[in-house]
Design an enzyme around this catalytic site. Structure first.
Site, PDB file in Angstrom:
ATOM      1  N   GLU A 261       0.958  -1.154   0.118  1.00 12.96           N
ATOM      2  CA  GLU A 261      -0.056  -0.153  -0.069  1.00 12.96           C
ATOM      3  C   GLU A 261       0.894   1.276   0.090  1.00 12.96           C
ATOM      4  O   GLU A 261       0.547   2.112   0.692  1.00 12.96           O
ATOM      5  CB  GLU A 261      -0.982   0.043   1.296  1.00 12.96           C
ATOM      6  CG  GLU A 261      -1.672  -1.036   1.086  1.00 12.96           C
ATOM      7  CD  GLU A 261      -2.705  -1.391   2.262  1.00 12.96           C
ATOM      8  OE1 GLU A 261      -2.629  -0.493   3.277  1.00 12.96           O
ATOM      9  OE2 GLU A 261      -3.649  -2.096   2.492  1.00 12.96           O
ATOM     10  N   GLU A 372      -6.359 -10.653  -0.969  1.00 15.62           N
ATOM     11  CA  GLU A 372      -7.169 -10.471   0.331  1.00 15.62           C
ATOM     12  C   GLU A 372      -8.314 -10.469  -0.065  1.00 15.62           C
ATOM     13  O   GLU A 372      -9.365  -9.370   0.449  1.00 15.62           O
ATOM     14  CB  GLU A 372      -6.634  -9.288   0.945  1.00 15.62           C
ATOM     15  CG  GLU A 372      -5.038  -9.080   1.278  1.00 15.62           C
ATOM     16  CD  GLU A 372      -4.789  -7.756   2.082  1.00 15.62           C
ATOM     17  OE1 GLU A 372      -5.700  -7.195   2.570  1.00 15.62           O
ATOM     18  OE2 GLU A 372      -3.475  -7.647   1.853  1.00 15.62           O
TER      19      GLU A 372
END
Length: 463
Positions: A261, A372
């Site tokens: 991220e 995810e």
């Protein structure tokens, strides 16, 4: 003079007759009807409704369990109806149906209306498919790992988690316990115990271990946050951590999310993290290079290195920046794959958005990890119980995601990982990050470890 007058009358007659035919032709052109929301939905049927179409003599009603109408409910394949509604009967409870209509005259049929979705009340009574996920995934033309995010506390032999993991999953990712603030207690000082338990569990049971994650701005240990040395010394601490962790797990962890991220949500720029502030614009590439160097030095030349991020299918500036970052890493020959988190909802992203995103990675020759995956069904907090409609639409979205992934070229497949086992243990319900104040049911198993329709949808995506 009489002849001229007769000619004028004849001409006028034919002209009026012609206009009359043209007017009739226009009048007989059928508009496409609009189907409306159903009424009186019950366990066995519903009332289908639609708007009136001028000049129509009747309507043709289709009812199907498929949005594509490749099959039809018995007696509802172009069923003639003279009213503006029809009571559809003989259906199963707790089941997803679709209907559409066409207008009809003696000689003309209109285009199909919009498609209306309806879920009958009650329960279908049809049991979920109990086939183990990895068993079916291993039988597809180009198999891939089926992954699960786990905690070390779940890995007790004989626990429900343990039984499900061994039966259903071929890969595991630590949900949190292999991040930097869990392992690094001081400069060069490490607590390996919990991470070692996770890695040993995978290695002992023949389950692939994906490392998550070496560098993440939300998992910086306090000692590093407070580091008072120079920026160059800060970078050396990060390098030492990456090198020591990759070396410690060489040959045991088959892949790592090196950086997680790093791209901002709002402007398509790098996220303003402590790593960017102290290590500069090239910090991501530096981290990948250190990980690659450590693996090579340890003789682990097959280690796969991934960049991992979220919301790239719908946030195009972010998507563009991620792929720009990937291009830089590919030029340096330090990246193998891209992790697409896919914390999706039952409404978004669309199939086309996901395919566009993943196909960009395919074009760049990257391995793809759907890393995810979970699918929210209550992002607006508009339901208090898990309704049949949301159950079935969630099943369809899981099926869609798996079908998209399974269609990827063999060289680009790595793993498809579900982010948690039971609904009640997911990070999503009551998440402050998501401003999610209500409950949700985003996973494949309920609070009692029972498989859900989403599990069946996953299996159907492999067909």
């Amino acid at each position: 003079m009489k002849i001229k007058f007769l000619l004028v009358l004849v001409s006028l007659f034919f002209s009026l007759n012609s206009c009359s035919k043209e007017d009739n032709d226009v009048a007989e052109t059928l508009e496409t009807p609009t189907a409306n929301a159903p009424k009186d939905v019950n366990d066995n049927g519903f009332k289908a409704k639609w708007n009136y179409v001028s000049n129509s003599k009747s309507y043709l009603l289709d009812v199907s369990t498929s949005e594509n109408f490749d099959t039809f409910v018995a007696n509802y394949n172009a069923k003639p109806v003279t009213d503006l509604n029809e009571v559809v009967v003989g259906l199963l409870g707790g089941t997803q149906y679709y209907y559409r209509v066409r207008a009809k005259t003696e000689t003309e049929i209109s285009d199909y209306s919009n498609v209306i979705s309806v879920v009958t009340t009650g329960s279908s009574g049809i049991p979920e498919d109990p086939t183990f996920l990895k068993v079916k995934a291993n039988k597809v033309a180009n198999p891939f790992f089926v992954g699960m995010a786990i905690k070390a506390s779940q890995l007790t032999t004989g626990s429900p988690y343990d039984i499900i993991l061994k039966n259903e999953f071929s890969s595991i990712s630590a949900e949190y316990e292999m991040k930097m603030d869990q392992i690094s207690t001081a400069s060069g000082v490490y607590n390996w115990s919990v991470a070692d338990k996770i890695v040993a569990y995978g290695n002992t049971n023949g389950i692939n271990v994906h490392g998550h994650a070496l560098v993440w701005h939300n998992a910086v240990p306090q000692w590093l946050k407070n580091f008072s040395g120079t920026d160059a010394e800060f970078a050396l601490e990060v390098k030492k951590y990456i090198t020591d962790v990759v070396t410690h797990y060489a040959g045991k962890v088959k892949s790592w999310d090196v950086v997680n991220e790093a791209v901002d949500d709002t402007d398509g720029k790098m996220r303003n993290t402590i790593f960017l502030q102290r290590m500069g614009a090239n910090y991501v590439k530096d981290c990948f290079q250190w990980a690659k160097n450590a693996a090579n030095a340890a003789g682990d030349t097959k280690l796969l290195l991934f960049y991992n991020d979220y919301a790239t299918s719908t946030n195009i500036p972010k998507q563009d920046k991620v792929f720009s970052l990937v291009d830089d890493l590919k030029t340096a020959n330090v990246i193998d794959g891209l992790g697409f988190q896919m914390h999706n909802t039952y409404l978004s992203p669309t199939k086309a958005q996901i395919e566009t995103d993943l196909n960009k990675a395919v074009a760049k020759g990257l391995k793809i990890h759907v890393s995810e995956l979970d699918i929210q069904v209550n992002q607006f907090n508009d339901i208090t119980t898990f309704t049949n409609e949301r159950r079935l639409v969630q099943k369809a979205k899981y099926k869609e995601m798996v079908k998209i992934y399974n269609a990827l070229p063999v060289a680009n497949k790595y793993a498809l990982t579900i982010w948690g086992m039971r609904d009640n243990e997911s990070w999503i319900p009551y998440s402050t990050d998501l401003n999610h104040v209500g409950n949700d049911w985003p996973l494949l198993y309920d609070s009692n470890f029972a498989i859900k329709s989403s599990h069946t949808g996953f299996l159907e995506g492999l067909d």
